[in-house]
Scaffold this active site. Structure first.
Site, short mmCIF file in Angstrom:
data_model
loop_
_atom_site.label_atom_id
_atom_site.label_comp_id
_atom_site.label_asym_id
_atom_site.label_seq_id
_atom_site.Cartn_x
_atom_site.Cartn_y
_atom_site.Cartn_z
N ARG A 63 8.36 -11.91 -13.12
CA ARG A 63 9.29 -11.11 -13.93
C ARG A 63 9.28 -11.55 -15.37
O ARG A 63 9.44 -10.73 -16.28
CB ARG A 63 10.69 -11.15 -13.32
CG ARG A 63 10.76 -10.42 -11.98
CD ARG A 63 12.09 -10.64 -11.26
NE ARG A 63 12.08 -9.98 -9.95
CZ ARG A 63 12.96 -10.19 -8.99
NH1 ARG A 63 13.96 -11.04 -9.20
NH2 ARG A 63 12.87 -9.56 -7.84
N LYS B 97 7.97 -6.24 1.78
CA LYS B 97 8.24 -6.99 0.55
C LYS B 97 9.67 -7.51 0.62
O LYS B 97 10.62 -6.74 0.70
CB LYS B 97 8.06 -6.12 -0.68
CG LYS B 97 8.28 -6.86 -2.00
CD LYS B 97 8.04 -5.94 -3.18
CE LYS B 97 8.25 -6.67 -4.50
NZ LYS B 97 8.03 -5.78 -5.66
N LYS C 263 4.62 -9.69 1.31
CA LYS C 263 4.89 -10.38 0.05
C LYS C 263 6.29 -10.99 0.13
O LYS C 263 7.22 -10.28 0.52
CB LYS C 263 4.81 -9.41 -1.12
CG LYS C 263 5.02 -10.05 -2.48
CD LYS C 263 4.95 -9.01 -3.59
CE LYS C 263 5.20 -9.67 -4.94
NZ LYS C 263 5.24 -8.68 -6.04
N LYS D 261 17.73 -7.39 -6.03
CA LYS D 261 17.09 -6.21 -5.44
C LYS D 261 17.28 -6.16 -3.93
O LYS D 261 16.47 -5.59 -3.21
CB LYS D 261 15.60 -6.19 -5.82
CG LYS D 261 15.37 -6.24 -7.34
CD LYS D 261 13.91 -6.08 -7.71
CE LYS D 261 13.73 -6.10 -9.23
NZ LYS D 261 12.33 -5.82 -9.64
N TYR E 42 -3.34 -15.63 -8.26
CA TYR E 42 -3.62 -15.92 -9.66
C TYR E 42 -4.71 -16.98 -9.79
O TYR E 42 -5.23 -17.20 -10.88
CB TYR E 42 -2.33 -16.37 -10.36
CG TYR E 42 -1.27 -15.30 -10.30
CD1 TYR E 42 -1.28 -14.22 -11.18
CD2 TYR E 42 -0.27 -15.34 -9.34
CE1 TYR E 42 -0.34 -13.21 -11.10
CE2 TYR E 42 0.70 -14.34 -9.25
CZ TYR E 42 0.66 -13.28 -10.13
OH TYR E 42 1.60 -12.28 -10.04
N GLU F 218 8.96 -1.36 9.12
CA GLU F 218 8.54 -0.88 7.80
C GLU F 218 7.04 -0.60 7.76
O GLU F 218 6.59 0.41 7.22
CB GLU F 218 8.91 -1.93 6.74
CG GLU F 218 10.39 -2.06 6.45
CD GLU F 218 10.90 -0.97 5.52
OE1 GLU F 218 10.13 -0.04 5.19
OE2 GLU F 218 12.06 -1.05 5.11
#
Length: 334
Positions: free
Chosen positions: A213, A203, A258, A227, A323, A243
C-alpha cells in the site's frame, strides 16, 4: 496415497536416499524454475517514481525503465510480469474513474511492454484502490461501505480497458461477489475470448499488505480504515473453497491465494480440491520481513529465499508472484 508398510531398522535406512547431491536430485519430489515465477512491477511517472522505502530493493519504474526491466526478466526465463500502477493524487477521485482511461498509465504501460517483449505474458491488476481517494478497492455506498454491485460495474469496464490495451491476463483482486462472471461476460462479448482471468479468489484481510500500500500510494488514503467487509477472515479455510468454487464456475482460468506463506494450508486445500492452476503471492510484508532479517545477518538470503519459493511449489502453487522473482531466476540460471 497409501502409507508404506512398516519396516525396521536396519533393513530400512531413509538416509540412504540423502547421501549425495545426485541421489537427492533423483528422488526430489518438487521442482522450481524461472517459469514458475511472476515478477510484480510498480509503474509510475514523474515524482511518483523511485525507491519504495518499506520494500528495500523495490522501485517504482517509469515506462522506459519498465521496458528495460521486462527485457531483462524475459532473458532470465521469467515468463510473466504483474503490473501495478502508482497514480498521482490529482488523478484520483472517490470512484476511481482514472482506472477506465484508455490512454492512462496502465494502458500505456501494457502497450510499451508488449511492443518491446511480445512473448512476455503481461498480467494487470483489476481493482480500484490505486485510483480512489479513500484507498478502498471499490466504490463506496451511502453507508460508507464498499458497494458490491456498483464496484463490479466499474471493474468490468476496467478489465475491458486493460484487455483492449493488450493485457494477456486480467487479475481482479477486489473480492467483490460476482465480478468474475461479469468480467468474463464483457470480455467474451468484446471478442477478447483469449484473455485469461486470474482471480484473487481467496484474498485474506491480512496485516501483511502494508508495504504494498505504501508502494502504490493507497496507504495514506486508506488511513485507519480496513477491508474486512470484503476481504476474507484469516480464521477461515472452508470459506476459501466456496470462494474458489464460485470463481471457477464464473469463468476464472487461474485462482490465487493471498498472502502466501502463512496460508500454504489454503494453497494445498485449493489444489487438492479443484485441480486447477493455482497461484500464490509472496506478498510485500513477507518480502519486507525477509529483507529485514537478511540485512541483520539473521538469515542467509539465497538459502532462505529459495527454500521459501520451493515451499510454495510443494504446497501446490503452480506459479508464484514474488518481488524476489528476478533474483531467484538469476540464481536458478547459475
Amino acid at each position: 496415497m497409501k502409507a508404506p508398510s512398516p519396516a525396521r531398522f536396519p533393513l530400512t535406512r531413509p538416509r540412504r536416499l540423502r547421501q549425495s547431491a545426485a541421489i537427492r536430485a533423483l528422488v526430489r519430489e518438487t521442482s522450481l524454475s524461472a517459469g514458475h515465477l511472476i515478477q510484480p512491477l510498480f509503474v509510475a511517472e514523474g515524482a511518483e517514481k523511485g525507491a519504495v522505502a518499506s520494500m528495500p530493493g523495490v522501485v517504482r519504474f517509469d515506462l522506459e525503465e519498465l521496458v528495460r526491466e521486462c527485457t531483462a526478466l524475459q532473458a532470465l526465463g521469467v515468463g510473466c510480469v504483474a503490473l501495478f500502477p502508482v497514480i498521482p493524487q490529482a488523478l484520483k477521485n472517490d470512484r476511481g474513474d482514472e482506472a477506465l482511461n484508455p490512454e492512462g498509465l496502465v494502458a500505456r504501460a501494457i502497450k510499451a511492454v508488449k511492443q518491446a517483449c511480445p512473448q512476455l505474458t503481461v498480467m494487470v491488476d483489476v481493482a480500484l484502490d490505486p485510483f480512489t481517494t479513500h484507498g478502498h478497492d471499490g466504490v463506496l455506498g451511502a453507508d460508507g461501505d464498499v458497494d458490491n454491485d456498483g464496484t463490479v460495474e466499474m471493474l468490468r469496464k476496467q478489465a475491458l480497458v486493460n484487455a483492449r490495451a493488450g493485457a494477456d491476463i486480467v487479475s481482479p483482486s477486489d473480492m467483490m461477489d460476482g465480478r468474475i462472471g461479469q468480467i468474463r461476460d464483457v470480455l467474451e462479448r468484446d471478442g477478447q475470448k483469449n484473455t485469461l482471468i486470474l482471480s484473487y479468489a481467496a484474498k485474506y484481510a491480512s496485516s501483511f499488505y502494508g508495504p504494498f500500500r505504501d508502494a502504490v500510494g493507497s496507504a495514506r488514503n486508506l488511513g485507519k480504515a480496513d477491508k474486512r467487509t470484503y476481504q476474507m477472515d484469516p480464521a477461515n479455510t472452508d470459506e476459501a473453497l466456496r470462494e474458489v468454487a464460485l470463481d471457477i464456475a464464473e469463468g476464472a482460468d487461474i485462482v490465487m491465494v493471498k498472502p502466501g506463506m502463512p496460508y500454504l494450508d489454503i494453497v494445498r486445500r485449493v489444489k487438492d480440491t479443484f485441480g486447477v492452476p493455482v497461484a500464490a503471492y509472496q506478498v510485500s510484508g513477507e518480502y519486507a520481513m525477509l529483507r529485514a532479517a537478511i540485512a541483520n545477518g539473521w538469515l542467509d538470503e539465497r538459502g532462505a529465499l529459495m527454500e521459501a519459493l520451493l515451499c510454495f511449489r510443494r504446497a501446490g502453487a503452480d506459479m508464484i508472484l514474488s518481488y524476489y522473482a528476478k533474483q531467484a531466476a538469476t540464481w536458478l540460471a547459475e
